[in-house]
Design an enzyme around this catalytic site. Structure first.
Site, short mmCIF file in Angstrom:
data_model
loop_
_atom_site.label_atom_id
_atom_site.label_comp_id
_atom_site.label_asym_id
_atom_site.label_seq_id
_atom_site.Cartn_x
_atom_site.Cartn_y
_atom_site.Cartn_z
N HIS A 135 0.84 -1.17 0.08
CA HIS A 135 -0.01 -0.12 -0.11
C HIS A 135 1.04 1.20 -0.11
CE1 HIS A 135 -2.68 3.04 1.93
NE2 HIS A 135 -3.77 2.23 1.59
N ASP A 212 2.94 -4.20 8.11
CA ASP A 212 1.95 -3.71 7.86
C ASP A 212 0.46 -4.57 7.99
OD1 ASP A 212 -0.39 -2.41 7.11
OD2 ASP A 212 0.47 -1.66 5.02
N GLN A 215 -4.68 -4.90 7.27
CA GLN A 215 -5.46 -6.12 6.89
C GLN A 215 -5.61 -7.38 7.37
OE1 GLN A 215 -7.73 -4.96 4.87
NE2 GLN A 215 -6.54 -3.23 3.81
N LYS A 238 -10.24 -0.08 10.59
CA LYS A 238 -10.63 -1.29 9.85
C LYS A 238 -11.03 -2.37 10.58
CE LYS A 238 -7.08 0.01 6.55
NZ LYS A 238 -7.74 0.60 5.38
N CYS A 377 -4.77 2.45 -3.62
CA CYS A 377 -3.54 3.02 -2.86
C CYS A 377 -2.36 2.19 -3.19
CB CYS A 377 -3.99 3.38 -1.57
SG CYS A 377 -4.87 4.56 -1.06
#
Lengths: 422, 136
Positions: A135, A212, A215, A238, A377
């Protein structure tokens, strides 16, 4: 691994907790509306009443600034804020609350590391390793760090089916690599990356690893201690929490050695006219008034997720993902991006033949279906896949098989609009 | 299909999208400009052959993008073909939205206005002097 022993989610009961899911869209004088089908969870999720109530309760009963006052409300607010930090700590299985920093989101968490750690440690010629599926928030902060320090940013390639190309990892992970920043799960492809392997190989090469986890933390159990990652970043919005709050988990020894990121109130022990002494962790990295109410509500979101069970959520999304693949394949003219359901989570991106992603999203929207269209993104990834734009459906605990089938029918409708000349 | 959707993906617009007017390279262009919408990656390039008095002798577009941006490019090129420069320069964003016809949300208006933006820049961009920034 997924097992059948995990209890199924009671999705109807869950849906009743989310007021927004009862919405009707596009109603007008001459026609009834259509019910909302919310499939844009990788961008941001919705909130249950319990989280919304937490926001209301804090403002109505407990609100004051944290770590400041001698007064009763400030103590209450501080207690709730720190209690929430401890919930986050337990949720990702960190040892120590001092290793859990509240930020404004994944983006700020990554910027914190790229600014503080990189500026203090990188020199010209050092390498930062990213991957082609990152991303923008896990690319640009490193590019900025490279500009400041003279370090070089490299990108681990992906295979055509959307996995990291581990065959060439050794060529990219060298003695010059100082930090490896990688998504746990691709926000476009849904690919679940083999973090254990990646972290072990990076550590063997002497590099630190930033994960990261924007998600992954919302969708599956997370154990940062077992994982052994050096930095893990994720966002509240999220995972049923409010926007404006996120988390950076980092090893204490690293945080102790890093200079503060933002300067201001809270992050100091002492300030004189000639300088300052930073505060202890975690305050050292929480300058200014933090997102107090959002951080407390993130604790409520974690309570909610744990009440459902992360394994059950993961399994539910996996079933929806499998069904979505079947549905998309049956539509015809659909090019799916990313691996098969066995190696991915509940994110399904695709291209519909002859119909641009924005037109797909617009036609779906008219039927109440919210999806994301564009490059999500991740422009370098779309360039690598030679796809200008894709449409993405992403699932969460409140989505149903019926909604996935609605997606399929809406795609048929989109096809029929554009198929007049073929 | 709801009425709104009928309106947006109406015959007239789909015709321009699937059977565009002057899509391709302009023979002997004098002016050209390429613009993109960074939000969605849509690209439109406008090429013009302008007479010495400023009349648009020939106009072409090329590009990649959604139905709205590509259909509006086709409509725009058809509209300005053979018209005097002053008229083209005075052709406003509102004129473009009116020409397109269907009602658009603010986000989709950006798609519709991409070709118009490219055209307005192209009017002042003689071939050879155009911006050669890498747009990828």
């Amino acid at each position: 691994m997924l097992t059948d022993k995990v209890a199924s989610l009671d999705v109807e009961r869950i849906r009743a907790d989310f007021p927004i899911l009862a919405s009707t869209l596009h109603a007008a004088d001459d026609r009834p509306g259509v019910p909302l089908v919310y499939l844009d969870n990788a961008a941001s999720t919705q909130r249950p009443r319990q989280v919304i109530q937490s926001i209301v309760d804090t403002y109505e009963k407990h609100y004051a600034n944290v770590h400041r006052g001698i007064h009763w409300l400030s103590d209450q607010s501080t207690d709730l804020y720190e209690e929430s930090r401890n919930k986050v700590r337990a949720f990702v299985n960190a040892d120590d609350s001092g290793e859990v920093l509240f930020t404004r989101g994944t983006t700020e968490s990554i910027n914190l590391v790229a600014r503080s750690w990189c500026d203090a440690n990188l020199r010209a010629g050092d390498e930062i390793l990213l991957t082609e599926m990152e991303h923008h928030s896990n690319i640009v902060p490193w590019q900025q760090a490279a500009e400041r320090t003279g370090a070089v940013v490299r990108f681990l390639p992906i295979t055509d089916d959307g996995r990291l190309d581990l065959d060439v990892l050794d060529q990219f992970l060298t003695e010059r690599t100082r930090v490896f920043a990688v998504a746990a799960i691709s926000n476009v492809l849904g690919t679940i990356n083999p973090l254990e392997t990646l972290i072990a190989r990076a550590h063997a090469a002497g590099a630190l690893v930033l994960v990261d986890a924007a998600q992954s933390v919302p969708h599956q159990p997370t154990d940062v201690s077992a994982l052994g990652a050096d930095f893990v970043a994720f966002s509240g919005h999220k995972m049923l929490g409010p926007s404006g709050v996120g988390v950076l988990y980092a090893r204490r020894d690293l945080l102790d050695a890093m200079p503060p990121f933002l300067g201001g109130g809270s992050m100091i022990r002492k300030v004189t006219t000639s300088g300052f002494e930073p505060a202890d962790l975690p305050s050292k990295f929480e300058a200014g008034t933090p997102p107090i109410v959002s951080a407390i509500a993130l604790g409520a979101a974690i309570d909610y997720l744990q009440g459902q069970g992360m394994e059950a959520i993961q399994q539910h999304e996996h079933r929806l993902c499998v069904l979505a693949h079947e549905v998309l394949d049956s539509v015809g003219g659909v090019q799916r991006l990313g691996p098969s359901p066995g190696d991915k989570c509940g994110i399904v991106s695709f291209k519909l033949d002859r119909v641009h992603a924005h037109d797909v999203a617009q036609i779906l929207d008219r039927q109440g279906i919210a999806v994301r269209a564009g490059h999500h993104c991740a422009m370098p990834l779309h360039k690598r896949l030679r796809v200008a734009a894709s449409t993405r459906a992403s699932f969460y605990l409140y989505n149903t098989p019926h909604e996935v089938e609605q997606l399929g029918r809406a795609l048929e409708a989109a096809k029929s609009i554009f198929r007049r000349k073929s | 299909m709801s009425p709104n959707e009928d309106e947006l993906y109406q015959e007239h617009i789909l015709d321009h999208y699937e059977d565009p007017f002057h899509r391709g390279k302009c023979p002997r262009p004098t002016h050209a400009h390429e613009d993109e919408n960074p939000l969605c990656g849509d690209v439109v390039r406008i090429e013009l052959a302008m007479e010495s008095d400023g009349t648009i002798r020939d106009a072409y577009f090329d590009g990649d993008g959604c139905c709205i941006s590509q259909a509006s490019a086709s409509m725009l090129v058809e509209r300005i073909h053979g018209r005097p420069a002053e008229e083209v320069k005075n052709f406003s964003a509102n004129d473009m939205l009116e020409l397109f016809g269907a009602k658009l949300t603010p986000n989709r208006q950006k798609c519709c206005l991409l070709p118009w933006r490219a055209l307005q820049s192209a009017m002042y961009s003689p071939v050879g002097a155009e911006d050669t920034d890498d747009k990828s």
